[in-house]
Write a protein that holds these residues in place. Structure first.
Motif, PDB file in Angstrom:
ATOM      1  N   ASP A 176      34.533 -17.775 -16.479  1.00  0.00           N
ATOM      2  CA  ASP A 176      33.753 -16.651 -15.975  1.00  0.00           C
ATOM      3  C   ASP A 176      32.462 -17.181 -15.362  1.00  0.00           C
ATOM      4  N   GLU A 177      31.351 -16.900 -15.930  1.00  0.00           N
ATOM      5  CA  GLU A 177      30.084 -17.224 -15.291  1.00  0.00           C
ATOM      6  C   GLU A 177      29.807 -18.723 -15.349  1.00  0.00           C
ATOM      7  N   MET A 178      29.733 -19.325 -14.172  1.00  0.00           N
ATOM      8  CA  MET A 178      29.412 -20.746 -14.057  1.00  0.00           C
ATOM      9  C   MET A 178      28.995 -21.028 -12.619  1.00  0.00           C
ATOM     10  N   ASP A 179      27.945 -21.784 -12.437  1.00  0.00           N
ATOM     11  CA  ASP A 179      27.498 -22.195 -11.110  1.00  0.00           C
ATOM     12  C   ASP A 179      27.105 -23.665 -11.202  1.00  0.00           C
ATOM     13  N   ALA A 180      28.029 -24.533 -10.801  1.00  0.00           N
ATOM     14  CA  ALA A 180      27.835 -25.959 -11.050  1.00  0.00           C
ATOM     15  C   ALA A 180      28.319 -26.795  -9.879  1.00  0.00           C
ATOM     16  N   TYR A 181      27.724 -27.984  -9.753  1.00  0.00           N
ATOM     17  CA  TYR A 181      28.118 -28.962  -8.748  1.00  0.00           C
ATOM     18  C   TYR A 181      29.055 -29.988  -9.376  1.00  0.00           C
ATOM     19  N   PHE A 182      29.997 -30.463  -8.558  1.00  0.00           N
ATOM     20  CA  PHE A 182      30.999 -31.417  -9.026  1.00  0.00           C
ATOM     21  C   PHE A 182      31.091 -32.579  -8.035  1.00  0.00           C
ATOM     22  N   ASN A 183      30.909 -33.772  -8.560  1.00  0.00           N
ATOM     23  CA  ASN A 183      31.002 -34.977  -7.750  1.00  0.00           C
ATOM     24  C   ASN A 183      32.473 -35.377  -7.663  1.00  0.00           C
ATOM     25  N   VAL A 184      33.047 -35.224  -6.467  1.00  0.00           N
ATOM     26  CA  VAL A 184      34.489 -35.417  -6.318  1.00  0.00           C
ATOM     27  C   VAL A 184      34.810 -36.549  -5.342  1.00  0.00           C
ATOM     28  N   VAL A 185      33.893 -37.502  -5.186  1.00  0.00           N
ATOM     29  CA  VAL A 185      34.165 -38.641  -4.309  1.00  0.00           C
ATOM     30  C   VAL A 185      35.128 -39.597  -5.001  1.00  0.00           C
ATOM     31  N   GLU A 186      35.784 -40.442  -4.212  1.00  0.00           N
ATOM     32  CA  GLU A 186      36.767 -41.379  -4.752  1.00  0.00           C
ATOM     33  C   GLU A 186      36.064 -42.465  -5.566  1.00  0.00           C
ATOM     34  N   ILE A 187      36.526 -42.670  -6.779  1.00  0.00           N
ATOM     35  CA  ILE A 187      35.901 -43.680  -7.630  1.00  0.00           C
ATOM     36  C   ILE A 187      36.877 -44.800  -7.995  1.00  0.00           C
ATOM     37  N   LYS A 188      38.141 -44.659  -7.608  1.00  0.00           N
ATOM     38  CA  LYS A 188      39.123 -45.690  -7.894  1.00  0.00           C
ATOM     39  C   LYS A 188      39.825 -46.076  -6.606  1.00  0.00           C
ATOM     40  N   ASN A 211      31.910 -14.476 -10.610  1.00  0.00           N
ATOM     41  CA  ASN A 211      30.725 -15.188 -11.100  1.00  0.00           C
ATOM     42  C   ASN A 211      30.960 -16.687 -11.248  1.00  0.00           C
ATOM     43  N   THR A 212      32.152 -17.139 -10.855  1.00  0.00           N
ATOM     44  CA  THR A 212      32.484 -18.559 -10.965  1.00  0.00           C
ATOM     45  C   THR A 212      32.214 -19.241  -9.628  1.00  0.00           C
ATOM     46  N   ASN A 213      31.304 -20.206  -9.634  1.00  0.00           N
ATOM     47  CA  ASN A 213      30.931 -20.921  -8.411  1.00  0.00           C
ATOM     48  C   ASN A 213      31.093 -22.419  -8.621  1.00  0.00           C
ATOM     49  N   LEU A 214      32.061 -23.011  -7.930  1.00  0.00           N
ATOM     50  CA  LEU A 214      32.290 -24.451  -7.963  1.00  0.00           C
ATOM     51  C   LEU A 214      31.814 -25.031  -6.636  1.00  0.00           C
ATOM     52  N   ARG A 215      30.928 -26.027  -6.699  1.00  0.00           N
ATOM     53  CA  ARG A 215      30.307 -26.563  -5.499  1.00  0.00           C
ATOM     54  C   ARG A 215      30.526 -28.073  -5.398  1.00  0.00           C
ATOM     55  N   VAL A 216      30.803 -28.543  -4.206  1.00  0.00           N
ATOM     56  CA  VAL A 216      30.900 -29.985  -3.955  1.00  0.00           C
ATOM     57  C   VAL A 216      29.502 -30.584  -3.995  1.00  0.00           C
ATOM     58  N   GLN A 217      29.341 -31.606  -4.837  1.00  0.00           N
ATOM     59  CA  GLN A 217      28.077 -32.337  -4.838  1.00  0.00           C
ATOM     60  C   GLN A 217      27.891 -32.997  -3.467  1.00  0.00           C
ATOM     61  N   VAL A 224      37.214 -35.795   0.859  1.00  0.00           N
ATOM     62  CA  VAL A 224      37.081 -35.329  -0.519  1.00  0.00           C
ATOM     63  C   VAL A 224      37.869 -34.032  -0.696  1.00  0.00           C
ATOM     64  N   ALA A 225      38.078 -33.655  -1.948  1.00  0.00           N
ATOM     65  CA  ALA A 225      38.685 -32.361  -2.281  1.00  0.00           C
ATOM     66  C   ALA A 225      37.991 -31.820  -3.524  1.00  0.00           C
ATOM     67  N   LEU A 226      37.578 -30.585  -3.484  1.00  0.00           N
ATOM     68  CA  LEU A 226      36.961 -29.971  -4.654  1.00  0.00           C
ATOM     69  C   LEU A 226      38.015 -29.689  -5.722  1.00  0.00           C
ATOM     70  N   LEU A 227      39.045 -28.937  -5.375  1.00  0.00           N
ATOM     71  CA  LEU A 227      40.195 -28.741  -6.259  1.00  0.00           C
ATOM     72  C   LEU A 227      41.373 -29.504  -5.696  1.00  0.00           C
ATOM     73  N   GLY A 228      42.055 -30.277  -6.527  1.00  0.00           N
ATOM     74  CA  GLY A 228      43.162 -31.089  -6.061  1.00  0.00           C
ATOM     75  C   GLY A 228      44.466 -30.768  -6.766  1.00  0.00           C
ATOM     76  N   PHE A 229      45.528 -30.687  -5.981  1.00  0.00           N
ATOM     77  CA  PHE A 229      46.889 -30.577  -6.500  1.00  0.00           C
ATOM     78  C   PHE A 229      47.617 -31.854  -6.103  1.00  0.00           C
ATOM     79  N   TYR A 230      47.799 -32.744  -7.061  1.00  0.00           N
ATOM     80  CA  TYR A 230      48.436 -34.025  -6.778  1.00  0.00           C
ATOM     81  C   TYR A 230      49.761 -34.066  -7.529  1.00  0.00           C
ATOM     82  N   LEU A 231      50.875 -33.908  -6.794  1.00  0.00           N
ATOM     83  CA  LEU A 231      52.204 -33.844  -7.407  1.00  0.00           C
ATOM     84  C   LEU A 231      52.201 -32.817  -8.542  1.00  0.00           C
ATOM     85  N   THR A 232      51.570 -31.696  -8.289  1.00  0.00           N
ATOM     86  CA  THR A 232      51.384 -30.651  -9.291  1.00  0.00           C
ATOM     87  C   THR A 232      52.383 -29.528  -9.042  1.00  0.00           C
TER      88      THR A 232
END
Length: 627
Positions: A176-188, A211-217, A224-232
């Motif tokens: 529900d309520e969340m407003d956050a940044y997510f670092n989604v750059v490649e690390i491997k 009220n849910t806010n997901l943000r790319v850092q 990059v991809a904020l939400l990823g579906f990898y063989l999902t």
């Protein structure tokens, strides 16, 4: 004072409430259970417990078959605690923190008691509910503007919690309520963006709220991809607001930086994305592709994808891109201002609402896009086209309401029907509402149908170069040209309505150089335009065997229709208000037409015509008829 008390009554109630637990239900209720009860308030019906206060009991020395209602804070103080068999932990606003619980057989726990400071060991306990509500504070998410390190930790927390939830059998994950940044750059090394982002596990329903806010850092990565579906497989993502970093991105190292997406699907199946809002990606709102290429042994394409009810807005490249996939439905979405420039970032090509563009080069097929439906969508403000099919098979585009044009380049078994395309900008006045095909002889451009569409306010209503195509029952309003034909084989253009008050507007014309119309029938169209109903030029001059027909049309124009430098025409049984002029016309028949004009000549055979048959026509000039 809270204490543990044995109550047989709780056991009976528990059998009713918790009868759906997945393990050892019968054994769980054979003995009396223990509950937490506040003795000081035994005679007060509405006693209120402070769920943020420390409990004055512990979980030590619990007996088997105990039930503990957790309505306060149990601090394990870094210790590991072994629990007996058949223990049930019920959530009632409290928490268990800072330690490890080692469960035995037959035990269960409310999912809301799981948290990032509580570790669970031993026999995995059952959960009372397969739906789980993610509390960002409980799990350690830090909201607001944060450092790259914190944003990476946010990403890890959310992904790992979804994985943990799946391990416990949870199939519905709620935020529900969340407003956050997510670092989604490649690390491997060799990580795909769908792996570096918040990667969803299979078999999950993710539900987010308004009220849910997901943000790319903000970052400087090209991909990059904020939400990823990898063989999902088997995932529903519902609701929420996803923000890219287009206006805070670092583009300084050059290149287009066009591959930053809010959602990326790679080789995933049975996916639904609905009621999501996607904004401001450096690339696309949603990108759909494959794992590997079509010629690879490990190739896996996206299959059975539903994208519905979403709002996709101001993404820098496209709203949705499909590179590879089968059985994809894009229905009832709203596309706004995709590909546009903002005050802080320029858009990047191709700047469309939807772009279906599998990669193929030099005869090598890298990607495949088949069986795609684009329906009931609303598009406005795209910098370029609304919907574009670079290549594809079995494509249906229907019942959409767009400002931008609809186009395909190489397509077969494609239907474009019942769309409303309304040009509203000056740019639309120099563009084409519906563009069909690239080359009539291409083997990937055939068996297509365009019907029931309404196009208003474009330079050209519809442009077609193809073979084996039918264009019928469309309406073109206030376009400079209604239908423009180029190379065309084995095709029919019929029952279209073209009306235009645009100065010097024309009905059905050929594009220069059109060159070929072979086995083409143009029939039963109704045209009312300013300059000329028909304008055909430079057709079939290099092949005497090619034939085309203009028959049974009802047309009106202030000027004369022109048929010039063409070969193999049958012009029969038309009603023409405006007159007819033939120049350099060869091997053609003009017969049984009703022609009226305010000019001096009904049928003008002025020069350079050869082997022309003209018979059975009724010509009316300024009210006086002649045959």
């Amino acid at each position: 004072m809270k204490k543990l008390k044995n109550l047989m009554l709780v056991a009976l109630i528990g059998m009713s409430v918790l009868g759906t637990w997945s393990c050892n239900n019968e054994e769980l209720y054979e003995e009396p259970v223990a509950v937490v009860e506040d003795e000081s308030n035994e005679d007060v019906d509405d006693a209120v417990t402070d769920v943020n206060s420390l409990c004055d009991f512990t979980l030590e020395n619990l007996e088997a078959n105990s039930t503990v209602v957790v309505n306060c804070i149990i601090d394990l103080q870094g210790e590991s605690l072994d629990l007996p068999e058949n223990v049930t932990l019920l959530y009632e606003g409290g928490d268990i923190i800072n330690g490890t619980l080692v469960f035995s057989e037959g035990s269960s726990i409310d999912g809301d008691l799981l948290g990032n400071t509580l570790e669970v060991g031993g026999t995995k306990p059952a959960l009372r509910d397969t739906a789980f509500t993610f509390d960002p504070k409980r799990w350690g998410i830090i909201e607001g503007i944060v450092s790259d390190e914190v944003a990476r930790n946010n990403r890890d927390i959310l992904e790992n919690t979804m994985i943990l939830a799946k391990e416990y059998g949870i199939d519905t994950f709620k935020i529900d309520e969340m407003d956050a940044y997510f670092n989604v750059v490649e690390i491997k090394a060799n990580y795909r963006p769908s792996q570096a982002g918040i990667t969803l596990p299979s078999d999950l329903h993710l539900i987010m709220s308004d009220n849910t806010n997901l943000r790319v850092q903000p970052n400087n990565y090209k991909t990059v991809a904020l939400l990823g579906f990898y063989l999902t497989d088997n995932v529903i993502v519902e609701g929420g607001n996803l923000y890219g970093d287009r206006d805070s991105h670092d583009y300084s190292d050059g290149g287009t930086h066009e591959w930053g997406h809010t959602i990326t699907l790679d080789g995933s199946k049975n996916i639904t994305i609905k009621n999501v809002k996607s904004f401001n990606a450096t690339g696309d709102g949603i990108s759909i592709g494959s794992y590997g290429h079509a010629y690879d042994s490990h190739y896996r394409y996206c299959d059975n994808i539903l994208i519905t009810g979403n709002t996709i807005s101001k993404n820098r490249r496209n709203g949705i891109s499909i590179g590879d996939g089968r059985n994809i439905v894009i229905d009832n979405n709203t596309f706004i201002d995709n590909g546009v420039d903002t005050a802080l970032s320029k858009g990047t090509q191709p700047r469309m609402a939807i772009d279906v563009e599998p990669a193929n080069s030099g005869g090598v097929i890298f990607q495949i896009a088949n069986n795609i439906t684009i329906s009931n969508n609303t598009e406005s403000g795209a910098q370029s086209l609304s919907f574009y099919i670079a290549s594809g098979n079995d494509i249906l585009i229907e019942n959409n309401n767009t400002e931008g044009s609809i186009s395909y380049w190489h397509a077969y078994n494609c239907i474009i029907r019942n769309n409303t395309i309304t040009g509203v900008t000056e740019a639309h006045k120099i563009q084409t509402g519906i563009s069909c095909g690239s080359h009539a002889l291409e083997t990937s451009n055939y068996n297509n149908k365009i019907y029931g569409n309404k196009v208003t306010g474009y330079l050209i209503g519809l442009s077609v170069v193809s073979r084996d195509i039918e264009v019928y029952e469309n309406e073109f309003i206030d376009c400079f040209e209604g239908i423009a034909l180029s190379e065309l084989y084995d095709s029919k253009i019929y029952k279209n309505i073209i009306t235009s008050s645009v100065p010097r507007s024309r009905g059905i014309t050929t594009k220069i150089p059109a060159k070929i119309l072979n086995n083409v029938i143009i029939s039963e169209n109704k045209i009312d335009v300013v300059l000329s109903a028909f304008g055909f030029y430079d057709i079939n001059l290099d092949n005497d065997d090619y034939k085309f027909e203009i028959i049974n049309n009802d047309v009106k124009s202030e000027g004369t229709s022109g048929l010039s430098l063409l070969n193999g025409l049958t012009f029969n049984n038309n009603i023409v208000d405006g007159g007819l002029r033939l120049v350099g016309t060869l091997n053609s028949v003009i017969s049984n037409n009703t022609i009226s004009t305010n000019g001096a000549i009904g049928i003008d055979l002025s020069s350079l015509n050869d082997n022309i048959e003209v018979f059975g026509n009724m010509v009316s000039i300024e009210g006086s008829a002649s045959v």
